[in-house]
Scaffold this motif. Structure first.
Motif, PDB file in Angstrom:
ATOM      1  N   TRP A 125      78.812 -16.314  58.249  1.00 34.63           N
ATOM      2  CA  TRP A 125      79.338 -17.433  57.578  1.00 34.63           C
ATOM      3  C   TRP A 125      78.803 -16.713  55.942  1.00 34.63           C
ATOM      4  N   HIS A 126      79.819 -17.152  55.376  1.00 35.35           N
ATOM      5  CA  HIS A 126      79.483 -16.895  53.764  1.00 35.35           C
ATOM      6  C   HIS A 126      79.274 -18.286  52.860  1.00 35.35           C
ATOM      7  N   VAL A 127      78.106 -18.581  52.766  1.00 37.17           N
ATOM      8  CA  VAL A 127      77.859 -20.078  52.389  1.00 37.17           C
ATOM      9  C   VAL A 127      77.370 -19.732  50.819  1.00 37.17           C
ATOM     10  N   SER A 139      80.506 -26.070  53.693  1.00 39.72           N
ATOM     11  CA  SER A 139      80.508 -25.489  52.428  1.00 39.72           C
ATOM     12  C   SER A 139      81.090 -24.217  52.680  1.00 39.72           C
ATOM     13  N   SER A 140      80.868 -23.583  53.866  1.00 40.19           N
ATOM     14  CA  SER A 140      81.241 -22.093  54.110  1.00 40.19           C
ATOM     15  C   SER A 140      82.606 -21.715  53.337  1.00 40.19           C
ATOM     16  N   ILE A 141      82.618 -20.690  52.622  1.00 41.21           N
ATOM     17  CA  ILE A 141      84.083 -20.054  52.114  1.00 41.21           C
ATOM     18  C   ILE A 141      84.642 -19.383  53.258  1.00 41.21           C
ATOM     19  N   LEU A 142      83.844 -18.729  54.017  1.00 42.96           N
ATOM     20  CA  LEU A 142      84.399 -17.981  55.020  1.00 42.96           C
ATOM     21  C   LEU A 142      83.360 -17.746  56.414  1.00 42.96           C
ATOM     22  N   ARG A 143      84.101 -18.031  57.565  1.00 40.72           N
ATOM     23  CA  ARG A 143      83.409 -18.044  58.908  1.00 40.72           C
ATOM     24  C   ARG A 143      83.940 -17.326  59.866  1.00 40.72           C
ATOM     25  N   TYR A 144      83.552 -16.587  60.626  1.00 37.28           N
ATOM     26  CA  TYR A 144      84.357 -15.731  61.856  1.00 37.28           C
ATOM     27  C   TYR A 144      83.325 -15.323  62.667  1.00 37.28           C
ATOM     28  N   HIS A 145      83.702 -15.043  63.717  1.00 36.21           N
ATOM     29  CA  HIS A 145      82.949 -14.398  65.065  1.00 36.21           C
ATOM     30  C   HIS A 145      83.725 -13.568  65.766  1.00 36.21           C
ATOM     31  N   THR A 146      83.050 -12.671  66.576  1.00 37.30           N
ATOM     32  CA  THR A 146      83.560 -11.627  67.512  1.00 37.30           C
ATOM     33  C   THR A 146      83.627 -12.396  68.898  1.00 37.30           C
ATOM     34  N   GLU A 147      84.286 -11.675  69.707  1.00 43.35           N
ATOM     35  CA  GLU A 147      84.462 -12.500  70.883  1.00 43.35           C
ATOM     36  C   GLU A 147      84.783 -11.429  72.219  1.00 43.35           C
ATOM     37  N   VAL A 185      87.618 -13.533  64.983  1.00 44.18           N
ATOM     38  CA  VAL A 185      88.298 -14.695  64.989  1.00 44.18           C
ATOM     39  C   VAL A 185      87.904 -15.631  63.735  1.00 44.18           C
ATOM     40  N   TYR A 186      88.839 -15.995  63.176  1.00 50.24           N
ATOM     41  CA  TYR A 186      88.323 -16.892  61.937  1.00 50.24           C
ATOM     42  C   TYR A 186      87.804 -18.344  62.350  1.00 50.24           C
ATOM     43  N   ASP A 187      86.939 -18.856  61.657  1.00 53.28           N
ATOM     44  CA  ASP A 187      86.441 -20.216  62.025  1.00 53.28           C
ATOM     45  C   ASP A 187      86.902 -21.146  60.869  1.00 53.28           C
ATOM     46  N   ALA A 274      84.994  -7.819  43.151  1.00 50.27           N
ATOM     47  CA  ALA A 274      85.121  -9.170  44.143  1.00 50.27           C
ATOM     48  C   ALA A 274      85.253 -10.391  43.316  1.00 50.27           C
ATOM     49  N   SER A 275      85.491 -11.301  44.057  1.00 54.14           N
ATOM     50  CA  SER A 275      85.770 -12.620  43.233  1.00 54.14           C
ATOM     51  C   SER A 275      84.300 -13.128  43.245  1.00 54.14           C
ATOM     52  N   LYS A 276      84.232 -14.287  42.383  1.00 54.36           N
ATOM     53  CA  LYS A 276      82.793 -14.918  41.947  1.00 54.36           C
ATOM     54  C   LYS A 276      82.337 -15.721  43.102  1.00 54.36           C
ATOM     55  N   GLU A 277      83.464 -16.370  44.061  1.00 57.16           N
ATOM     56  CA  GLU A 277      83.057 -17.002  45.166  1.00 57.16           C
ATOM     57  C   GLU A 277      82.216 -16.254  46.191  1.00 57.16           C
ATOM     58  N   ILE A 278      82.744 -14.925  46.378  1.00 53.64           N
ATOM     59  CA  ILE A 278      82.076 -14.128  47.568  1.00 53.64           C
ATOM     60  C   ILE A 278      80.880 -13.499  47.093  1.00 53.64           C
ATOM     61  N   THR A 279      80.724 -13.328  45.601  1.00 53.83           N
ATOM     62  CA  THR A 279      79.744 -12.701  44.885  1.00 53.83           C
ATOM     63  C   THR A 279      78.566 -13.415  45.031  1.00 53.83           C
ATOM     64  N   GLU A 280      78.811 -14.960  45.007  1.00 56.49           N
ATOM     65  CA  GLU A 280      77.788 -15.963  44.946  1.00 56.49           C
ATOM     66  C   GLU A 280      77.546 -16.784  46.168  1.00 56.49           C
ATOM     67  N   ALA A 281      77.985 -15.944  47.277  1.00 57.70           N
ATOM     68  CA  ALA A 281      77.632 -16.567  48.447  1.00 57.70           C
ATOM     69  C   ALA A 281      76.802 -15.634  49.480  1.00 57.70           C
ATOM     70  N   ALA A 282      75.620 -16.076  50.183  1.00 54.74           N
ATOM     71  CA  ALA A 282      74.966 -15.621  51.174  1.00 54.74           C
ATOM     72  C   ALA A 282      75.548 -15.464  52.230  1.00 54.74           C
ATOM     73  N   VAL A 283      75.309 -14.074  52.913  1.00 57.82           N
ATOM     74  CA  VAL A 283      76.075 -13.750  54.205  1.00 57.82           C
ATOM     75  C   VAL A 283      75.114 -13.839  55.281  1.00 57.82           C
ATOM     76  N   LEU A 284      75.211 -15.068  56.143  1.00 59.72           N
ATOM     77  CA  LEU A 284      74.464 -15.591  57.270  1.00 59.72           C
ATOM     78  C   LEU A 284      74.889 -14.840  58.694  1.00 59.72           C
ATOM     79  N   LEU A 285      73.957 -14.124  59.222  1.00 57.23           N
ATOM     80  CA  LEU A 285      74.370 -13.482  60.477  1.00 57.23           C
ATOM     81  C   LEU A 285      73.787 -14.465  61.680  1.00 57.23           C
ATOM     82  N   PHE A 286      74.486 -14.477  62.554  1.00 59.77           N
ATOM     83  CA  PHE A 286      74.145 -15.032  63.904  1.00 59.77           C
ATOM     84  C   PHE A 286      74.305 -14.188  65.174  1.00 59.77           C
ATOM     85  N   TYR A 287      73.724 -14.362  66.228  1.00 60.76           N
ATOM     86  CA  TYR A 287      74.011 -13.713  67.549  1.00 60.76           C
ATOM     87  C   TYR A 287      74.233 -14.724  68.463  1.00 60.76           C
ATOM     88  N   ARG A 288      75.008 -14.405  69.381  1.00 63.07           N
ATOM     89  CA  ARG A 288      75.265 -15.165  70.759  1.00 63.07           C
ATOM     90  C   ARG A 288      75.540 -14.091  71.899  1.00 63.07           C
TER      91      ARG A 288
END
Ligand code: G3P
Ligand code: CA
Ligand code: CA
Length: 288
Positions: A125-127, A139-147, A185-187, A274-288
């Motif tokens: 998640w890019h929050v 609020s995330s600008i971008l979210r995706y996961h692997t499958e 896969v994009y969420d 890069a854009s301001k949006e992605i420069t100012e968003a934290a990259v959250l990493l999840f596992y499943r």
């Protein structure tokens, strides 16, 4: 009084969010989990995305794009760009932990799950920075996961993946020695949106729809991951994050957690920037 034993038991219900999700009626929130060694820690669970059961294990946050491998660059080097420190902080493949789940959009975060959980897939998640936990997902600008359960091939989590593919300066060459690139896969968002978050020059040398791990640039600097994209050429410092301890080109300009996202100006989204949006968003990493 509640028996100490019972109180503790309540906090030792699961090792990760997937287990919690399978056993109990749960929703997106902070929970206590314990590691295989019994370390009790708190983390955020995403119980919604693609069936839920995702454990937040880390966040990569850029606290100062103008600081080049300075304080806060925990996922690269906090001590300057230095060839004598090729691994930099070594964070991608060690058991050092820092930060809290709650503050993971305001600072770097890494919990014991990063190295302890046995997982199959990642979600990212890019929050936007400083967003409160309740609003992360929306609020995330971008979210995706692997499958494709790719982590089965690399030791079950990113700690082991990066043991196999060390994020170390001068360990290999661009493209030939890059680590795996996994389809996503994009969420939230899609390939076009993802691509346009990076500069027009970067767009010429990347393919969206992947998460790529441990890539090298032209000068042999190592980066940990390219979020949502796979490089097809070597100026990866403008769209890949995290890194080893040394970035030779125009040193130290490309060194830092968000590497050289600002090469053609901060947040301009021109040239290699890069854009301001992605420069100012934290990259959250999840596992499943
Ligand atoms: O990564 C880009 C750099 O190697 C060249 O930049 O500004 O000369 O186009 P520039
Ligand atoms: Ca940081
Ligand atoms: Ca370059």
């Amino acid at each position: 009084k509640v028996k100490l034993e019972d109180a503790m038991l309540q906090r030792r219900v699961a090792r990760n969010c997937k287990e919690l999700h399978e056993k109990y009626q749960v929703y997106d929130d902070l929970y206590y989990l314990n590691s295989s060694r019994g370390v009790l820690y708190q983390m955020f669970c995403d119980m919604t995305t693609a069936g839920g059961g995702w454990t937040l294990v880390a966040s990569v946050h850029e606290n100062n794009m103008y600081g080049k491998c300075t304080l806060g660059d925990r996922w690269s080097n906090q001590q300057g760009s230095d060839p004598n420190r090729p691994d930099g902080e070594g964070t991608w493949a060690d058991t050092v932990t820092f930060g809290t789940a709650e503050s993971s959009t305001s600072d770097d975060y890494k919990n014991p799950g990063y190295y302890d959980i046995a997982a199959q897939d990642v979600s990212v998640w890019h929050v936007p920075n400083n967003i409160d936990l309740e609003q992360w997902s929306a609020s995330s600008i971008l979210r995706y996961h692997t499958e494709n359960h790719f982590l089965n091939l690399y030791g079950g989590n990113l700690f082991y993946l990066f043991k196999k593919f060390p994020v170390r300066f001068a360990l290999g060459a661009c493209l030939t020695d890059n680590g795996p690139a996994i389809p996503i896969v994009y969420d939230t968002g899609n390939v076009d949106y993802n691509k346009n978050l990076y500069g027009p020059n970067s767009r010429q040398i990347l393919t969206p729809g992947f998460i790529a791990f441990r890539v090298f640039n032209t000068e042999g600097a190592a980066m940990a991951l390219c979020s949502g994209v796979k490089p097809t050429a070597c100026h990866t410092e403008h769209f890949c994050i995290g890194g080893g301890g040394h970035f030779p080109e125009a040193t130290p300009r490309q060194c830092g957690d968000f590497t050289s996202f600002d090469w053609d100006g901060y947040g301009t989204n021109k040239g290699w920037s890069a854009s301001k949006e992605i420069t100012e968003a934290a990259v959250l990493l999840f596992y499943r």
